[in-house]
Motif scaffolding. Structure first.
Motif, PDB file in Angstrom:
ATOM      1  N   UNK A  77      49.202  12.648  64.911  1.00  0.00           N
ATOM      2  CA  UNK A  77      49.911  12.089  65.998  1.00  0.00           C
ATOM      3  C   UNK A  77      49.972  11.287  65.470  1.00  0.00           C
ATOM      4  N   UNK A  78      50.961  10.301  66.367  1.00  0.00           N
ATOM      5  CA  UNK A  78      50.125   8.191  67.080  1.00  0.00           C
ATOM      6  C   UNK A  78      49.678   8.761  68.150  1.00  0.00           C
ATOM      7  N   UNK A  79      49.736  10.390  69.175  1.00  0.00           N
ATOM      8  CA  UNK A  79      48.788  10.374  70.191  1.00  0.00           C
ATOM      9  C   UNK A  79      47.516  10.668  70.122  1.00  0.00           C
ATOM     10  N   UNK A  80      46.960  11.433  69.143  1.00  0.00           N
ATOM     11  CA  UNK A  80      46.397  11.762  68.356  1.00  0.00           C
ATOM     12  C   UNK A  80      44.912  11.399  68.867  1.00  0.00           C
ATOM     13  N   UNK A  81      43.130  11.993  69.325  1.00  0.00           N
ATOM     14  CA  UNK A  81      42.306  11.104  69.819  1.00  0.00           C
ATOM     15  C   UNK A  81      41.930  10.437  68.643  1.00  0.00           C
ATOM     16  N   UNK A  82      42.549  10.780  66.857  1.00  0.00           N
ATOM     17  CA  UNK A  82      42.252   9.638  66.509  1.00  0.00           C
ATOM     18  C   UNK A  82      42.482   8.240  65.678  1.00  0.00           C
ATOM     19  N   UNK A  83      43.057   8.377  66.661  1.00  0.00           N
ATOM     20  CA  UNK A  83      44.173   7.359  66.009  1.00  0.00           C
ATOM     21  C   UNK A  83      43.778   5.908  66.067  1.00  0.00           C
ATOM     22  N   UNK A  84      43.453   5.727  67.474  1.00  0.00           N
ATOM     23  CA  UNK A  84      43.416   4.012  67.641  1.00  0.00           C
ATOM     24  C   UNK A  84      41.782   4.192  66.835  1.00  0.00           C
ATOM     25  N   UNK A  85      40.864   5.381  66.876  1.00  0.00           N
ATOM     26  CA  UNK A  85      39.489   4.983  66.544  1.00  0.00           C
ATOM     27  C   UNK A  85      39.551   4.851  65.307  1.00  0.00           C
ATOM     28  N   UNK A  86      40.954   5.256  63.667  1.00  0.00           N
ATOM     29  CA  UNK A  86      41.271   5.252  63.325  1.00  0.00           C
ATOM     30  C   UNK A  86      41.274   3.555  62.452  1.00  0.00           C
ATOM     31  N   UNK A  87      42.304   2.699  63.504  1.00  0.00           N
ATOM     32  CA  UNK A  87      42.568   2.146  63.385  1.00  0.00           C
ATOM     33  C   UNK A  87      41.092   1.276  63.678  1.00  0.00           C
ATOM     34  N   UNK A  88      40.943   1.028  64.635  1.00  0.00           N
ATOM     35  CA  UNK A  88      39.587  -0.099  64.485  1.00  0.00           C
ATOM     36  C   UNK A  88      38.923   0.210  63.651  1.00  0.00           C
ATOM     37  N   UNK A  89      38.177   1.321  62.932  1.00  0.00           N
ATOM     38  CA  UNK A  89      36.936   1.446  61.623  1.00  0.00           C
ATOM     39  C   UNK A  89      37.739   0.285  60.463  1.00  0.00           C
ATOM     40  N   UNK A  90      39.784   0.909  60.480  1.00  0.00           N
ATOM     41  CA  UNK A  90      39.629   0.356  59.232  1.00  0.00           C
ATOM     42  C   UNK A  90      39.285  -1.535  59.507  1.00  0.00           C
ATOM     43  N   UNK A  91      39.792  -1.542  61.244  1.00  0.00           N
ATOM     44  CA  UNK A  91      39.567  -3.329  61.068  1.00  0.00           C
ATOM     45  C   UNK A  91      38.142  -3.831  60.826  1.00  0.00           C
ATOM     46  N   UNK A  92      37.500  -2.857  61.193  1.00  0.00           N
ATOM     47  CA  UNK A  92      36.023  -2.951  60.751  1.00  0.00           C
ATOM     48  C   UNK A  92      35.872  -3.251  59.424  1.00  0.00           C
ATOM     49  N   UNK A  93      37.260  -2.601  58.665  1.00  0.00           N
ATOM     50  CA  UNK A  93      36.382  -1.826  57.132  1.00  0.00           C
ATOM     51  C   UNK A  93      36.792  -3.452  56.965  1.00  0.00           C
ATOM     52  N   UNK A  94      38.165  -3.812  57.161  1.00  0.00           N
ATOM     53  CA  UNK A  94      38.584  -4.652  56.146  1.00  0.00           C
ATOM     54  C   UNK A  94      37.721  -5.984  56.832  1.00  0.00           C
ATOM     55  N   UNK A  95      37.916  -6.067  58.286  1.00  0.00           N
ATOM     56  CA  UNK A  95      36.422  -7.280  58.212  1.00  0.00           C
ATOM     57  C   UNK A  95      35.603  -8.079  57.568  1.00  0.00           C
ATOM     58  N   UNK A  96      34.848  -6.622  57.648  1.00  0.00           N
ATOM     59  CA  UNK A  96      33.179  -6.945  56.747  1.00  0.00           C
ATOM     60  C   UNK A  96      33.519  -7.022  55.348  1.00  0.00           C
ATOM     61  N   UNK A  97      34.436  -6.472  55.030  1.00  0.00           N
ATOM     62  CA  UNK A  97      35.088  -7.037  53.391  1.00  0.00           C
ATOM     63  C   UNK A  97      35.094  -8.079  53.116  1.00  0.00           C
ATOM     64  N   UNK A  98      35.957  -8.923  53.914  1.00  0.00           N
ATOM     65  CA  UNK A  98      36.479 -10.443  54.056  1.00  0.00           C
ATOM     66  C   UNK A  98      34.764 -11.539  54.132  1.00  0.00           C
ATOM     67  N   UNK A  99      33.863 -10.521  55.322  1.00  0.00           N
ATOM     68  CA  UNK A  99      32.748 -11.180  55.491  1.00  0.00           C
ATOM     69  C   UNK A  99      31.908 -11.288  54.110  1.00  0.00           C
ATOM     70  N   UNK A 100      31.691 -10.109  53.826  1.00  0.00           N
ATOM     71  CA  UNK A 100      30.909  -9.669  52.444  1.00  0.00           C
ATOM     72  C   UNK A 100      31.349 -10.517  51.351  1.00  0.00           C
ATOM     73  N   UNK A 101      32.578 -10.537  50.907  1.00  0.00           N
ATOM     74  CA  UNK A 101      33.128 -11.287  49.546  1.00  0.00           C
ATOM     75  C   UNK A 101      33.068 -12.952  50.439  1.00  0.00           C
ATOM     76  N   UNK A 102      33.051 -13.659  51.529  1.00  0.00           N
ATOM     77  CA  UNK A 102      32.575 -15.407  51.602  1.00  0.00           C
ATOM     78  C   UNK A 102      31.076 -15.385  51.833  1.00  0.00           C
ATOM     79  N   UNK A 103      30.605 -14.516  52.444  1.00  0.00           N
ATOM     80  CA  UNK A 103      29.139 -14.193  51.737  1.00  0.00           C
ATOM     81  C   UNK A 103      28.483 -14.624  50.720  1.00  0.00           C
ATOM     82  N   UNK A 104      29.107 -13.646  49.765  1.00  0.00           N
ATOM     83  CA  UNK A 104      28.948 -13.747  48.489  1.00  0.00           C
ATOM     84  C   UNK A 104      28.736 -15.438  47.986  1.00  0.00           C
ATOM     85  N   UNK A 105      29.807 -15.604  47.935  1.00  0.00           N
ATOM     86  CA  UNK A 105      30.563 -16.741  47.581  1.00  0.00           C
ATOM     87  C   UNK A 105      29.116 -18.154  47.646  1.00  0.00           C
TER      88      UNK A 105
END
Lengths: 334, 191, 501
Positions: free
Chosen positions: B57-85
């Motif tokens: 559900x939108x209100x389940x205890x896992x929804x905000x943690x999932x959203x934030x960790x998704x942001x973490x994955x995406x931003x960390x990935x961008x940083x990794x790609x950028x750094x590797x170049x």
């Protein structure tokens, strides 16, 4: 001066050996408060303990240790030595840890020093709510299913028990349960209109009612309340409530099982004296708490009855993680 | 400029939070590994966050943690790609600029502090730590080291333990008896 | 009118005056030492002042509160270690000033501006408390959620350097804030079935680790570097300087009062929001932000002291605490036989005016002690680093332990200290992590409350936002700030990606 210093050092060296021979307490006692500074448990403990210190002739250093609905504090005291120098100052929550899956310990690991007082639960409503009494509220819920916002404080909290009671007595009520961190924030939200009705402890709601910021609906007790005599009581509204009442959150001081008898006796005597202090009694009455001041077998009997009633009530409402039966909590006789 | 100088003249060592370390055009030794580590850790956390309550559900205890960790994955990935170049910073090495011996040594001290704190008690552990740390850093005589370490420890102990009654781990010293003795002495003297 | 005279009670009784003074003095030092918090001090005072009358007890607490909020800026400026969460933003421009030898000037401005902010807060408390309280109480869960989103957008102005790294840091902070048993359903989150994780991670432990330990480790690399000589001749800011920042400080003080008055948000968020506001409206700062901009000091310091007065507003008018410290003071009033609640203003208006008077006095003492002790304080930075570094590490450990008497917090603090050390080196800003931890609960809990109240219906959730003027205002603010940041973002993207590819 130097002589005093030398004697201090000598005493320091001896203290380890002499300590056992002297009378309890030979050093300061840690009082671990289960809830945060400023909460009701904190306030009750900080107002009774100075009187107990006087009777005991010792020092009790009180520390708040919060987290995991008080389980952190409980486990800390369970892990400490059973020497009476670490006592737990807690509320009713640990009695539900086992069935709610919050921990493996409850007050059965402790000897009650004093169960100081009991609170009374009640329903309060936002001033704008389209009803003024309990019957009106039930009628409103029946006419508008899924509309009424009822405050909650998480599973096992007072609102969940009261809601379970209402559901058992009146049949399933179709309401929205909105969770808050505690009754303080929930009552604030009630005044702001974020929720319509809140089951709360009388002491927390009394000032808001006096000021006309919220209206009382029902008091969950078997006798008319002295502080709010005009408010309907639950057993008058529906006789079936008598099975579960009187019920209420409580505050108590506990020592770990295995603590020497003379230490338990000293602490019990001190807190019994403290609980009779007039200032403390006035303070508790002002907040709508019912004084209990019980210890020993009487306290144990109270705890057992409380746990049986509440655990099974929650279990019947389907709110528990594990059946009370697993932990040897017998179903209440009636 | 002094080659040994590690101040913040060019703000590349993160001395202030407003001027974080790193270079925009180059990567420091270990920066890529750190970015990869963050990406993997974020992925693991995202998996854990999904495990909290799934997509119930939108209100389940896992929804905000999932959203934030998704942001973490995406931003960390961008940083990794950028750094590797980016190209590596030429004049920096891991052991000289990022993890000098002194820093590793102190991280070690802190770990040992954490391990000893409970069994040995605060007073002894802190005394050991201060004496060793000041000795290592100041490289002065034992007289200086012991005086500075013990005086500051006594001050800290009095503030936290006596004034603020923080119940620091007692360990093997009979601390509470000691305080009680002085308390008795004081009340005895007063009456 | 008679009750209004209670405001002067404090001035007519030398004993009370002395207590406020002692409290303020102690508060400055309590605030300055990371790990000693005003919350802690005030809860100890409850036991300590148990047998006292209510006025002396409150005098001491008010003094400590006022002094403590201000004191946090000291170590932020001098050591880059915020002594209290409300001083995080202060470090960003205060420390660069100290590095240039302008610590005295920075502390001087901070002190005068804190005084000014405090004054505004007290003024609003005195004249408009009931109105502000009525306004604060109308905040619905969705408004708090929007406020949290607004706060999260501050990541943009807190991350000088790479914005993506800032976003990562902010998200990490929110995740850290979610660790432990969820307070609404008791579901375990990120606990890995470990008992010691159930209590969650103390936000103070994260802050002390990230700022204290990582700073100390960083400083190890320049142990032998000579400390910057501090110029301490120009402590008192000129009238012209004060006048120049007057418009800004009026705005940031207003932010402080409102955020302080909202139950559930306090001086820490207020200071960060004010910093962001200053950065947004200051077109041409004399010194760039992050390098020692005066505006970057003025904004958070006025806001966090204005938040003190703000926090008393719901406490005095409704019996609802504005923050952790006022929550304990409510307990104190209760123990002293008063019944804090909406009726307090009716039954005992003297108490209200007495507190206003005490706050006023504490504010004055703060100015006096703040401006006189600077010379000794700046000597801290000139102490040999070989002594300061071990002491910072030790204080960090004791401080992390003291928050909740928990060794687990010490481990977390050390872990985040080492992690923060690497983050600093690789250009990840630390501010957003703390911001994320502060806002995590506000965002998560209120999002869920809001969506539960609408029965999981996103449609009626947005309908609620559009139909309520307050929610709509906040929503528009979120959109505006977001858009303004996206342009920065595209700029940064072009600059970084464009060159690389």
């Amino acid at each position: 001066m130097s002589r005093k210093l030398i004697s201090a050092l000598v005493a320091l060296g001896l203290s380890a050996t002499v300590a056992t021979a002297q009378e309890y307490p030979t050093k300061e006692i840690q009082g671990i408060i289960q809830w945060g500074a400023g909460g009701s448990t904190d306030t009750v403990m900080r107002s009774v303990t100075p009187h107990a210190e006087e009777a005991l002739g010792g020092t009790v250093v009180m520390q708040n240790m919060t987290g995991a609905v008080g389980a952190i504090a409980l486990n800390y005291v369970v892990d400490a030595d059973a020497d009476g120098y670490t006592v737990l100052m807690g509320a009713e929550n640990p009695m539900l840890y086992k069935v709610m899956g919050l921990g493996d310990e409850d007050y059965s690991a402790f000897t009650p020093i004093n169960i100081l007082a009991r609170g009374t639960a009640m329903l309060v409503a936002n001033n704008a709510a389209p009803f003024d009494d309990y019957a009106g509220m039930l009628a409103y819920i029946a006419e508008n299913p899924g509309e009424l916002k009822l405050g909650a404080t998480g599973p096992g909290g007072l609102p969940s028990v009261i809601t379970a009671m209402m559901n058992t007595v009146e049949g399933e009520l179709d309401v929205i349960s909105v969770p808050y961190d505690g009754d303080g924030p929930a009552l604030t939200a009630l005044q702001g209109g974020a929720i319509d009705v809140m089951p709360a402890v009388l002491g927390a709601a009394i000032e808001g009612i006096r000021a006309g910021n919220m209206k009382p609906i029902l008091i969950f007790d078997t006798e008319t309340n002295a502080t709010l005599p005009e408010v309907q009581i639950a057993t008058d509204a529906n006789a079936a409530y008598a099975t579960y009442l009187p019920w209420g959150p409580f505050f108590g001081v506990f020592a770990k099982n295995g603590t020497p008898d003379e230490v338990i006796n000293a602490l019990t005597a001190a807190y019994a004296t403290a609980a009779e202090n007039k200032d403390f009694i006035d303070l508790m009455a002002g907040r709508g708490f019912t004084m209990m001041n019980i210890s020993g077998d009487e306290a144990n009997a109270f705890l057992t009855k409380w746990q049986q009633g509440t655990a099974w009530l929650l279990d019947d409402a389907g709110l528990t993680q594990a059946s009370p039966e697993e932990f040897g909590i017998a179903r209440p006789a009636n | 400029m002094d080659p040994e100088f590690r101040g913040d003249i060019d703000h590349h060592d993160g001395t202030s939070d407003a001027t974080p370390g790193g270079y925009t055009e180059q990567r420091r030794p270990g920066e890529l590994s750190f970015a990869i580590f963050l990406t993997l850790a974020s992925l693991f956390l995202l998996y854990t966050a999904y495990g909290i309550s799934g997509f119930k559900a939108l209100s389940s205890p896992g929804s905000v943690p999932m959203a934030t960790t998704l942001v973490m994955v995406v931003s960390a990935l961008i940083v990794t790609i950028r750094t590797s170049r980016l190209n590596k910073v030429a004049h920096e090495t891991l052991s000289k600029d990022i993890l000098p011996v002194m820093v590793i040594l102190f991280i070690g001290f802190l770990v040992i502090f954490g391990l000893l704190l409970k069994p040995l008690g605060f007073v002894l552990t802190a005394a050991l730590f201060l004496i060793i740390a000041i000795k290592v850093l100041a490289r002065k005589g034992w007289g200086y080291t012991l005086t500075v370490a013990l005086v500051s420890l006594v001050v800290i102990w009095i503030i936290f333990r006596v004034v603020f009654t923080v119940l620091l781990p007692v360990g093997i010293l009979p601390e509470a008896e000691f305080i009680q003795f002085f308390r008795n002495l004081m009340s005895g003297g007063a009456s | 009118m008679e009750t209004l005279m209670a405001i002067f009670t404090i001035f007519t009784q030398p004993q009370l005056l002395l207590l406020v003074g002692v409290g303020t003095f102690a508060g400055i030092y309590i605030g300055a030492i990371p790990g000693l918090s005003v919350t802690m001090a005030v809860s100890i005072l409850i036991s300590f002042t148990f047998s006292w009358d209510v006025y002396p007890a409150i005098s001491l607490m008010v003094g400590i509160y006022m002094g403590g909020v201000y004191g946090g800026s000291r170590t932020a400026i001098l050591l880059n270690i915020p002594g209290a969460p409300s001083a995080i933003a202060t470090a960003m421009d205060g420390y660069p000033m100290a590095q240039k030898g302008e610590a005295g000037q920075a502390i001087g401005v901070t002190t005068v501006m804190s005084f000014f902010g405090g004054l505004i807060g007290i003024f609003v408390l005195a004249v408009a408390a009931p109105f502000v309280a009525d306004f604060a109480i109308t905040f619905q869960p969705r408004d708090y959620m929007l406020l949290a989103v607004l706060g999260i957008l501050l990541v943009g102005s807190l991350s000088s350097g790479s914005l993506v790294k800032g976003i990562f840091a902010g998200a990490l902070g929110i995740a850290i804030g979610a660790v432990g048993r969820d307070p609404l359903t008791f579901t375990e989150r990120f606990t890995f079935d470990l008992r010691l994780m159930e209590g969650g991670i103390s936000f103070i432990a994260v802050m002390i680790g990230m700022f204290g330990v990582s700073e100390a480790l960083q400083q190890l690399q320049n142990v032998n570097m000579k400390a910057v000589r501090q110029k301490i001749d120009r402590i008192m800011p000129s009238f012209g300087t004060v006048k120049k920042y007057l418009p800004l400080s009026l705005q940031t003080s207003s932010i402080g009062v409102i955020i302080g008055a909202l139950p559930g948000t306090g001086g820490d968020i207020a200071a960060l929001m004010a910093y962001d506001h200053a950065k947004r409206i200051t077109k041409k700062p004399k010194v760039p932000f992050g390098k020692g901009a005066m505006e970057g000091l003025v904004a958070p310091e006025t806001a966090n002291n204005a938040a003190v007065g703000g926090a008393f507003i719901p406490m005095m008018t409704l019996g609802i605490p504005g923050d952790a410290v006022t929550a304990i003071m409510i307990g104190a009033l209760f123990i002293h036989g008063l019944n804090p609640g909406p009726m307090l203003m009716v039954d005992q208006p003297d108490m209200f005016w007495f507190i206003v008077g005490a706050l006023l006095m504490a504010n004055v003492f703060m100015l006096i002690f703040g401006l006189t002790g600077i010379k000794i304080f700046t000597k801290i930075v000139e102490m040999p680093r070989s002594v300061i570094i071990p002491l910072i590490l030790l204080l960090s450990i004791v401080g992390a332990y003291a928050v909740n008497n928990s060794i687990t917090d010490v481990y977390w603090m050390l872990g985040f200290g080492v992690f923060g050390y690497f983050m600093r080196h690789y250009g990840y800003p630390l501010g957003p992590v703390i911001l994320g931890v502060i806002l995590s609960r506000l965002l998560d809990d209120n999002w869920r409350r809001a969506i539960i109240s609408e029965r999981e219906d996103l449609g009626s959730f947005f309908e609620g936002i559009i139909t309520s003027p307050l929610s709509l205002t906040l929503f528009i603010a979120v959109i505006l700030i977001f858009v303004s940041q996206t342009s920065i973002w595209t700029f940064a993207k072009n600059r970084l990606f464009g060159k690389a590819s």
